[in-house]
Write an enzyme that holds these catalytic residues in place. Structure first.
Site, PDB file in Angstrom:
ATOM      1  N   LYS A   1      35.278 101.025 -15.890  1.00 47.36           N
ATOM      2  CA  LYS A   1      36.253  99.931 -16.003  1.00 47.36           C
ATOM      3  C   LYS A   1      35.780  99.025 -17.140  1.00 47.36           C
ATOM      4  O   LYS A   1      34.812  98.297 -16.999  1.00 47.36           O
ATOM      5  CB  LYS A   1      36.373  99.148 -14.702  1.00 47.36           C
ATOM      6  CG  LYS A   1      37.482  98.119 -14.731  1.00 47.36           C
ATOM      7  CD  LYS A   1      37.574  97.357 -13.415  1.00 47.36           C
ATOM      8  CE  LYS A   1      38.798  96.453 -13.422  1.00 47.36           C
ATOM      9  NZ  LYS A   1      38.801  95.492 -14.542  1.00 47.36           N
TER      10      LYS A   1
ATOM     11  N   HIS B   1      73.343 103.280  -5.794  1.00 47.39           N
ATOM     12  CA  HIS B   1      74.646 103.306  -6.468  1.00 47.39           C
ATOM     13  C   HIS B   1      74.867 101.969  -7.186  1.00 47.39           C
ATOM     14  O   HIS B   1      75.297 100.984  -6.573  1.00 47.39           O
ATOM     15  CB  HIS B   1      75.774 103.519  -5.450  1.00 47.39           C
ATOM     16  CG  HIS B   1      75.735 104.857  -4.775  1.00 47.39           C
ATOM     17  ND1 HIS B   1      76.615 105.870  -5.078  1.00 47.39           N
ATOM     18  CD2 HIS B   1      74.912 105.349  -3.817  1.00 47.39           C
ATOM     19  CE1 HIS B   1      76.344 106.931  -4.333  1.00 47.39           C
ATOM     20  NE2 HIS B   1      75.311 106.640  -3.550  1.00 47.39           N
TER      21      HIS B   1
ATOM     22  N   GLY C   1      79.842 118.137  -8.262  1.00 48.17           N
ATOM     23  CA  GLY C   1      80.521 117.770  -9.489  1.00 48.17           C
ATOM     24  C   GLY C   1      79.617 117.381 -10.637  1.00 48.17           C
ATOM     25  O   GLY C   1      78.387 117.496 -10.588  1.00 48.17           O
TER      26      GLY C   1
END
Length: 812
Positions: free
Chosen positions: A231, A625, A682
């Protein structure tokens, strides 16, 4: 006698362009350069900064990285510090007449007292240049003087280390141009213009990506699936390479190329047409710690760039590849950079983490980062990268300070906080770790941020009498522990950080390394609940998918009102859509007020980041959606969506042919489009729009266009929603183009058997596909937006509408 008297006595500065100014000493590390000097005899001049001058040697034949090749080095007069970067032509009949080219530049690090080394005839040091790297020695030859000039004769010898090589002339034959201007000796002599570093690149630089971040854990990960890296104690950086060279960006996307400019030529010379490299910039030339890095930024160096990931190379997106494959590509890219140079590959160690951590902590390091070897690269925080620290260390926002009653001390302590949601939470104070310069700098910056009232939601008792400031400065602090009340104990100031915005500073919480139900900091309840039986996909699997796919879902989902299809009990259980935010929703799922048709206002859901995606998955969300507009301009849609929905008896070939029909008609109108297989039956044909037209215009256009196609081929298409009208036809669903309507988000999973995914594809690929639900979670993760060439945003203006009318009249 002055140190530069000999230098000045040998030169007529009315004729030579060499500098007379003594120059300024470095405040951080000692500087070094080497100049290729085409004088009476070609040689290389070694310059080492010491006590306000440049110690100088003329090295015959130039430096050799072969330890067996000892190069003669004649000690010459001390030069001024301003000579360090000199490049030009010394005119004929002047001392040292000939062409001088800056062959190398950097810093040097003596390993002992320099005065003693000069007196004893042995200097041992490291060079941190762009070309000369590793450890070297200068050894004075006993009883030898250079000719009758009485100058000392030394030998310059390379240590046998990682930067050594067997080729005696490798360095001087490999590097024939200036590190300052890219010119060769002839170009410098002719006064030719500077030459850009690296190849002439044509490809655009890859875009900055939100960095992948590690999750802090208390315990070391176990097993052979991990790679362990140091790190580093510096600034996280992304380097973009492409047309124009190289640019350096901080973890928040700020362009800091000017601050780290010494690294740019080295990066520009990497053998890549385009690349996006991830790593950490630290202080170089043997300096240690974050405070040293800040001092180096003020001074213009020294720096070192430890590289640990490669996200893009020559047009290919490498992020979806496993960590091991990305590292292999990175190693190949860096195989010709100098060992122990300014750019280095961060070492990765396989096997058990415990001995790695112990060795790093014993050496005074910060800790380790453990990375899953098989995992792809994904922006944001996840448990694919884990960090274990030798000591607790984190960033905090400075919200105020306690004045000091001691003379010469600007303040007694700084008051610290972290941001939790929209509020600042007090975390304690720090009153140690400041030197006088740091105190003065911080005091001046705090004075400019003064405010009369506290920015804290709740003021602690120790905040009485404090002076409050706007919470904009970020301090890095090391501390012993956090109390049950959330306060720091035994805190010590390290430095100010400018690479991390104050609004992003949150309290870092360590989790047990074995807890694999935590995704992006969100605990996944019932992680083993099966959402899809075949292939078996659990709730935890779904959360991890959305975490990994955030960079591909968010471009078309983030900051748009959205409806969530939730299946709390899995595919066979209850399902429902939710578009309004409810009580008890996670903070990561945002809400915004939207006026509805009846004049009332409701709080609508929107997702802003990867944390929001994971939080939604925790609530049982499977599908996303979004609206076709962003929340900053809800009245301006940014897309057209035509959903081709076939009747039950029609196969995918008919749908595919219909998609190409729509593409052709849209092109006649001057509109570009791209296809997405829906994950069902579709295809969506999508037209990206500029945000110039309102919903009424977009809806009317979509309706007219769909109706035009349906009336032209009534046996194939219908624009009517009624089931009876769809018999044997494909419904061109244009109703997704009105205010409040939604469409499935690209890369969203569908709540259908098999866990299919809605995936954007190219037109060429669509022609080869055999079904619309052929992409599962694994296949979707192998894809990226960069695989596609998307059309430019279009405008639904008068020209397009006129062409639509002409097409309608032609068809009539």
């Amino acid at each position: 006698m002055g140190l530069l008297d000999t230098y000045h006595g040998k030169r007529d500065f009315g004729q030579t362009p060499e500098p007379a100014d003594p120059g300024q000493s470095s405040a951080t590390a000692l500087r070094y350069s080497m100049q290729k000097h085409d004088a009476t005899r070609l040689h290389w001049d070694l310059r080492l900064e010491w006590q306000g001058v440049l110690l100088s040697w003329a090295v015959t034949r130039g430096p050799s990285a072969d330890p067996s090749s000892k190069r003669l080095a004649v000690r010459t007069e001390d030069h001024p510090l301003s000579y360090l970067t000199f490049e030009g032509v010394i005119p004929k009949d002047n001392y040292g007449a000939g062409t001088v080219m800056l062959w190398d530049i950097g810093h040097w690090q003596p390993f002992h007292d320099v005065a003693d080394g000069l007196a004893e005839g042995h200097l041992h040091f490291a060079l941190h240049g762009r070309r000369n790297t590793g450890n070297w020695s200068l050894v004075r030859m006993k009883g030898r003087r250079a000719g009758d000039k009485g100058r000392e004769t030394w030998l310059m010898v390379k240590d046998r280390d990682a930067a050594a090589e067997d080729a005696q002339e490798g360095l001087v034959e490999r590097h024939l141009t200036s590190v300052a201007t890219g010119r060769d000796l002839a170009g410098v002599a002719a006064g030719a213009p500077a030459v850009a570093f690296g190849p002439d690149r044509k490809g655009a630089m890859p875009r900055f990506r939100a960095p992948q971040l590690a999750t802090a854990v208390k315990d070391l990960p176990e097993g052979a699936a991990w790679l362990h890296e140091v790190k580093h104690d510096g600034y996280r950086a992304q380097v973009a390479i492409g047309r124009g060279g190289a640019r350096i960006f901080t973890r928040s996307g700020l362009d800091w190329s000017d601050r780290f400019s010494p690294l740019l030529p080295v990066l520009a010379e990497l053998p890549a047409g385009t690349a996006l490299i991830d790593g950490e910039i630290v202080a170089g030339a043997g300096l240690q710690g974050f405070a040293a890095l800040q001092a180096a930024i003020q001074e213009g160096g020294p720096f070192r760039f430890y590289v640990f990931d490669l996200l893009h190379l020559n047009g290919a997106d490498l992020a979806p590849l496993p960590q091991t494959e990305r590292r292999a590509a990175l190693e190949k890219l860096l195989e010709d950079v100098p060992a122990r140079g300014l750019v280095q590959l961060s070492p990765a160690i396989e096997g058990e983490a415990a001995p790695v951590l112990a060795a790093i902590c014993e050496a005074g390091g910060e800790g380790i980062i453990s990375k899953l070897a098989h995992a792809p690269w994904r922006g944001g925080r996840s448990t694919a990268w884990l960090k274990v620290k030798c000591s607790r260390r984190a960033e905090f926002v400075i919200c105020g300070y306690q004045p000091s009653d001691k003379r010469g001390r600007a303040f007694a302590s700084l008051l610290l906080a972290t941001r939790e949601g929209d509020t600042l939470v007090y975390r304690g104070k720090v009153g140690t770790g400041f030197d006088d310069a740091a105190q003065q700098e911080i005091a001046e910056r705090l004075a400019a941020l003064a405010r009369p009232k506290t920015p804290l939601e709740k003021v602690p008792a120790e905040g009485r009498g404090a002076k409050w400031v706007r919470p904009e400065l970020v301090a890095e602090v090391v501390y012993a522990e956090v109390t049950p009340e959330g306060r720091l104990r035994h805190a010590r100031f390290i430095a100010l950080r400018e690479d991390k915005p104050a609004v992003e500073v949150q309290m870092e919480t360590e989790i047990p390394a074995g807890d694999r139900t935590l995704v992006r900091g969100t605990p996944i309840s019932s992680p083993d609940r099966v959402i899809f039986p075949k292939p078996k996909t659990t709730k935890l699997d779904l959360a991890r998918y959305y975490d990994a796919m955030a960079d591909r879902i968010l471009p078309t989902l983030a900051d748009r009102p959205a409806s969530l299809l939730r299946l709390p009990s899995g595919l066979e259980g209850e399902r429902f859509f939710q578009k309004h935010a409810g009580k008890g929703f996670p903070k990561a799922i945002r809400s915004l007020p939207i006026e509805e048709k009846d004049g009332g206002t409701e709080q609508y859901i929107y997702i802003a980041d990867a944390e929001g995606l994971v939080a939604a998955a925790q609530m049982g969300t499977v599908e996303f959606h979004p609206w076709g507009a962003r929340r900053d301009r809800l009245d301006r849609p940014e897309r057209l969506v035509f959903d081709l929905d076939p009747d039950e008896g029609l196969g995918f070939a008919a749908v595919r042919r219909a998609a190409f029909d729509l593409r052709g008609k849209l092109e006649e109108l001057g509109l570009g489009s791209w296809p997405m297989v829906s994950g069902g039956k579709g295809v969506h044909v999508i037209v990206p729009l500029r945000r110039t037209a309102g919903w009424d215009t977009v809806k009317l256009f979509a309706q007219l266009f769909a109706t035009l196609l349906a009336s032209g081929q009534p046996d194939r298409y219908t624009a009517t929603m009624a089931k009876a009208a769809r018999k044997g036809r494909i419904f061109i669903d244009w109703l997704r183009n009105e205010r409040g309507a939604t469409a499935i988000a690209p890369f969203s999973v569908r709540a259908r058997p098999g866990a299919p995914v809605a995936v954007p594809v190219s037109w060429d690929e669509l022609a080869r596909l055999r079904r619309a639900n052929g992409f599962g979670l694994k296949a979707a993760q192998e894809r990226a937006w960069s695989d596609l060439t998307l059309p430019a945003d279009a405008t639904l203006g008068e020209p397009v509408l006129a062409r639509l009318e002409a097409l309608r009249e032609k068809q009539a």
